[in-house]
Design a protein around this motif. Structure first.
Motif, short mmCIF file in Angstrom:
data_model
loop_
_atom_site.label_atom_id
_atom_site.label_comp_id
_atom_site.label_asym_id
_atom_site.label_seq_id
_atom_site.Cartn_x
_atom_site.Cartn_y
_atom_site.Cartn_z
N GLU A 50 0.83 -1.20 0.00
CA GLU A 50 0.00 0.00 0.00
C GLU A 50 0.87 1.26 0.00
N THR A 51 1.96 1.23 0.74
CA THR A 51 2.86 2.38 0.78
C THR A 51 3.51 2.61 -0.57
N MET A 86 1.03 4.28 -2.73
CA MET A 86 0.84 5.66 -2.31
C MET A 86 1.98 6.53 -2.83
N ARG A 100 1.66 7.08 -6.57
CA ARG A 100 0.63 8.07 -6.89
C ARG A 100 1.09 9.49 -6.54
N VAL A 157 -3.66 11.70 -2.94
CA VAL A 157 -3.57 10.45 -2.19
C VAL A 157 -4.13 10.66 -0.79
N ILE A 181 -3.47 9.88 2.46
CA ILE A 181 -2.37 9.37 3.29
C ILE A 181 -2.90 8.73 4.56
N GLY A 184 -3.22 4.85 4.42
CA GLY A 184 -2.01 4.07 4.67
C GLY A 184 -1.68 4.01 6.15
#
Length: 128
Positions: A16-17, A20, A23, A30, A32, A35
């Motif tokens: 997922e990071t 992120m 993107r 995003v 944040i 996450g």
């Protein structure tokens, strides 16, 4: 929570990071907090609630907290250290045909396979 499950969840956090960061590099908006929420859920699930007796001295309270949280901290740090080690090995050997997301997916599949659970500290080199 077993170590293999913690590693699987850590793979989710790393994946997922990565998405992120990708993107953000594309100047796409995003969330944040999403996450942070996944990492927060992992930490919440790994670390147990700690009850300290009301009559405990500060030293006793501190020791009770350390005793309760240390195994979880070692498991969580161990999961991320294992994943870093796997990613670093591929990077350091110059295997550019393997992308980090592919390696994380392969590790997740290997750990998810209930028939062939391998311990993350196992030095076997089955898929090299």
């Amino acid at each position: 929570m077993e170590q293999s499950e913690i590693i699987l969840r850590a793979i989710g956090v790393l994946t997922e990071t990565q998405e992120m960061v990708r993107r953000l590099n594309e100047d796409v908006e995003v969330d944040i907090d999403a996450g942070e929420a996944q990492l927060g859920r992992l930490v919440t699930e790994v670390f147990p609630a700690v009850e300290v007796p009301g009559d405990a001295t500060p030293a006793e309270a501190g020791q009770a907290v350390i005793d309760a949280l240390m195994p979880a901290a070692i498991s969580l740090v161990g999961a991320f250290a294992f994943l870093f080690s796997e990613l670093a090995e591929v990077h350091d050997t110059g295997r550019t045909e393997i992308k980090s997301t592919e390696l994380l997916r392969t590790l997740a599949l290997r750990l998810s396979n209930s028939d062939t659970h391998t311990h993350p500290d196992d030095d076997s080199d089955d898929d090299a």
